[in-house]
Design a protein around this motif. Structure first.
Motif, PDB file in Angstrom:
ATOM      1  N   TYR A 130      33.821  46.537  86.717  1.00  0.00           N
ATOM      2  CA  TYR A 130      34.204  47.324  87.882  1.00  0.00           C
ATOM      3  C   TYR A 130      34.449  48.771  87.460  1.00  0.00           C
ATOM      4  O   TYR A 130      35.198  49.038  86.520  1.00  0.00           O
ATOM      5  N   VAL A 131      33.801  49.680  88.158  1.00  0.00           N
ATOM      6  CA  VAL A 131      33.992  51.103  87.887  1.00  0.00           C
ATOM      7  C   VAL A 131      34.585  51.746  89.133  1.00  0.00           C
ATOM      8  O   VAL A 131      34.118  51.508  90.246  1.00  0.00           O
ATOM      9  N   GLU A 132      35.604  52.555  88.943  1.00  0.00           N
ATOM     10  CA  GLU A 132      36.272  53.137  90.104  1.00  0.00           C
ATOM     11  C   GLU A 132      35.520  54.355  90.642  1.00  0.00           C
ATOM     12  O   GLU A 132      35.212  55.283  89.893  1.00  0.00           O
ATOM     13  N   ARG A 133      35.241  54.288  91.930  1.00  0.00           N
ATOM     14  CA  ARG A 133      34.453  55.345  92.572  1.00  0.00           C
ATOM     15  C   ARG A 133      35.121  56.712  92.428  1.00  0.00           C
ATOM     16  O   ARG A 133      34.474  57.700  92.058  1.00  0.00           O
ATOM     17  N   GLU A 134      36.426  56.774  92.679  1.00  0.00           N
ATOM     18  CA  GLU A 134      37.129  58.057  92.623  1.00  0.00           C
ATOM     19  C   GLU A 134      37.048  58.683  91.224  1.00  0.00           C
ATOM     20  O   GLU A 134      36.980  59.902  91.086  1.00  0.00           O
ATOM     21  N   SER A 135      37.057  57.836  90.204  1.00  0.00           N
ATOM     22  CA  SER A 135      36.994  58.349  88.836  1.00  0.00           C
ATOM     23  C   SER A 135      35.618  58.925  88.534  1.00  0.00           C
ATOM     24  O   SER A 135      35.495  59.956  87.854  1.00  0.00           O
ATOM     25  N   LEU A 136      34.569  58.249  89.034  1.00  0.00           N
ATOM     26  CA  LEU A 136      33.205  58.791  88.872  1.00  0.00           C
ATOM     27  C   LEU A 136      33.103  60.138  89.572  1.00  0.00           C
ATOM     28  O   LEU A 136      32.647  61.126  88.979  1.00  0.00           O
ATOM     29  N   GLU A 137      33.545  60.167  90.832  1.00  0.00           N
ATOM     30  CA  GLU A 137      33.391  61.383  91.639  1.00  0.00           C
ATOM     31  C   GLU A 137      34.155  62.556  91.045  1.00  0.00           C
ATOM     32  O   GLU A 137      33.662  63.686  91.025  1.00  0.00           O
ATOM     33  N   ALA A 138      35.324  62.281  90.513  1.00  0.00           N
ATOM     34  CA  ALA A 138      36.143  63.354  89.946  1.00  0.00           C
ATOM     35  C   ALA A 138      35.491  63.963  88.707  1.00  0.00           C
ATOM     36  O   ALA A 138      35.907  65.021  88.228  1.00  0.00           O
ATOM     37  N   ARG A 139      34.470  63.250  88.168  1.00  0.00           N
ATOM     38  CA  ARG A 139      33.786  63.734  86.968  1.00  0.00           C
ATOM     39  C   ARG A 139      32.332  64.122  87.244  1.00  0.00           C
ATOM     40  O   ARG A 139      31.546  64.308  86.310  1.00  0.00           O
ATOM     41  N   GLY A 140      31.972  64.192  88.522  1.00  0.00           N
ATOM     42  CA  GLY A 140      30.612  64.589  88.888  1.00  0.00           C
ATOM     43  C   GLY A 140      29.583  63.552  88.485  1.00  0.00           C
ATOM     44  O   GLY A 140      28.432  63.895  88.175  1.00  0.00           O
ATOM     45  N   LEU A 141      29.972  62.279  88.448  1.00  0.00           N
ATOM     46  CA  LEU A 141      29.064  61.209  88.005  1.00  0.00           C
ATOM     47  C   LEU A 141      28.755  60.256  89.149  1.00  0.00           C
ATOM     48  O   LEU A 141      29.503  60.180  90.135  1.00  0.00           O
ATOM     49  N   SER A 142      27.649  59.540  88.979  1.00  0.00           N
ATOM     50  CA  SER A 142      27.337  58.460  89.920  1.00  0.00           C
ATOM     51  C   SER A 142      26.887  57.249  89.119  1.00  0.00           C
ATOM     52  O   SER A 142      26.706  57.321  87.899  1.00  0.00           O
ATOM     53  N   GLU A 143      26.654  56.149  89.827  1.00  0.00           N
ATOM     54  CA  GLU A 143      26.241  54.904  89.188  1.00  0.00           C
ATOM     55  C   GLU A 143      24.982  55.105  88.345  1.00  0.00           C
ATOM     56  O   GLU A 143      24.800  54.438  87.330  1.00  0.00           O
ATOM     57  N   MET A 176      28.390  56.095  79.799  1.00  0.00           N
ATOM     58  CA  MET A 176      27.342  57.108  79.995  1.00  0.00           C
ATOM     59  C   MET A 176      26.035  56.706  79.326  1.00  0.00           C
ATOM     60  O   MET A 176      26.010  56.158  78.237  1.00  0.00           O
ATOM     61  N   LYS A 177      24.930  57.025  80.018  1.00  0.00           N
ATOM     62  CA  LYS A 177      23.602  56.926  79.405  1.00  0.00           C
ATOM     63  C   LYS A 177      23.456  58.048  78.373  1.00  0.00           C
ATOM     64  O   LYS A 177      24.229  59.000  78.376  1.00  0.00           O
TER      65      LYS A 177
END
Lengths: 99, 130, 130
Positions: free
Chosen positions: C89-102, C60-61
């Motif tokens: 490598y960052v998993e897309r599903e894990s970002l999405e499940a936490r309301g995050l993006s790149e 996280m920033k």
């Protein structure tokens, strides 16, 4: 690949995440508190059963026994001892522990 | 086959060290070689010679020491993780000006490079942790 | 032993993947994982990092640890490039499940789906999970 999981599925998501990343033809070994995932009536029973046609599921016998779960193992789950654990690691070209 | 083992949790609190020990014994019983057992995170506490469990319980520390002495195993405790948690050998105690050391027989303290080296040298590296 | 020396001289290069599935600061795993990653750079191996589940929170920033009196290791992720560790490598599903993006992450990464992540793991020689 051999996937090793040691967390109860009702406490952490390791079993779920592991099953989501276990490719067809790989193996999943449930040890320590993850053996509950291999037992009938557990919340992850449906997921484990759904994975079984494509992924071989193993559970560590001494950990099942220590938790009073030996008689509740799902059909299709292979119970192994520590020697079997070693064989599984040796038979697969790589392994990962889902801590 | 050449095995490496990584232990990431301390004794008694978590089953990781027990599982790793029983796995190591089974490896040796099957004629495999154990290149190194590396203790990291709270796993460094498996090396405390001041550990005194109740008499009717397993002695996790002595059990590792005995297995290492019997089979000439290399038990390595991560120095960075050990320093944080107050684990040190005689040399390190002198260097840090401490009045005691606490590393059990057959364990040695060394750098994290020993873990990476185990990954390179071993056919398999198996992690036990939380 | 001579075999091992030969391997060293021949420059054995293995594929190492460090799998991060735990949030930072609540426990020490993320920090001590990063310490192994940095050491591994010295061994000139093919190193990659995977961030799955709560592990994505490590990147996280806007992390500010002043109020909890811990040292922030946010900057270290940005320094990895200088160690020639560039496969994050960052998993897309894990970002999405936490309301995050790149855009929420402190460093450039490759966002991959779970299926691709599974392929990447499968091709590793050594997977270390903290």
């Amino acid at each position: 690949m051999l996937h090793i999981v040691n967390k109860s599925p009702s406490e952490r998501n390791s079993v779920d995440t592991c099953l989501g990343h276990a490719k067809d033809g790989s193996a999943v070994l449930l040890i320590e508190d993850a053996v509950y995932a291999a037992t009938a009536g557990n919340m992850s029973e449906a997921k484990v059963k759904a994975a079984m046609p494509n992924v071989k599921v193993y559970a560590l016998g001494p950990d099942l026994a220590a938790r009073g779960m030996s008689a509740r193992v799902l059909d299709g789950v292979n119970v192994v001892d520590y020697g079997g654990f070693v064989d599984l690691v040796a038979e697969h070209s790589n392994c990962q522990s889902w801590l | 086959m050449k095995f490496g083992i990584l232990v990431n949790e301390g004794p008694y609190q978590h089953q990781a060290s027990d599982s790793a020990y029983l796995f190591a014994k089974a490896c040796l019983a099957k004629g495999h070689e154990i290149f190194r057992v590396f203790f990291y995170h709270d796993g460094v506490n498996n090396a405390s010679r001041l550990t005194v469990p109740p008499a009717d319980d397993r002695h996790i520390v002595n059990r590792w020491s005995a297995l290492a002495q019997e089979h000439n195993l290399d038990l390595v405790v991560c120095i960075a993780a050990a320093q944080r948690r107050g684990m040190m050998d005689d040399n390190e105690a002198k260097r840090q000006g401490k009045d005691a050391s606490n590393i059990a027989p057959a364990f040695r303290i060394s750098g994290l490079g020993q873990l990476v080296e185990a990954g390179i040298q071993c056919d398999r590296l198996v992690t036990f942790g939380d | 032993m001579s075999d091992e020396m030969d391997m060293e001289e021949g420059g054995t290069i293995k594929k190492f993947m460090f799998v991060n599935r735990k949030a930072p600061y609540g426990t020490i795993y993320a920090l001590e994982s990063l310490e192994v990653v940095l050491i591994s750079a010295a061994f000139e191996q093919d190193v990659s990092l995977a961030f799955i589940d709560d592990g994505v929170y490590q990147l996280m920033k806007n992390i500010n640890t002043d109020g909890i009196e811990m040292k922030s290791f946010s900057k270290t992720y940005r320094a990895l490039e200088g160690y020639d560790i560039e496969k994050l490598y960052v998993e897309r599903e894990s970002l999405e499940a936490r309301g995050l993006s790149e855009d929420d992450l402190v460093v450039d990464v490759q966002v991959v789906g779970a299926a691709e992540m599974a392929d990447l793991m499968n091709e590793q020689d050594v997977v270390l999970s903290f």
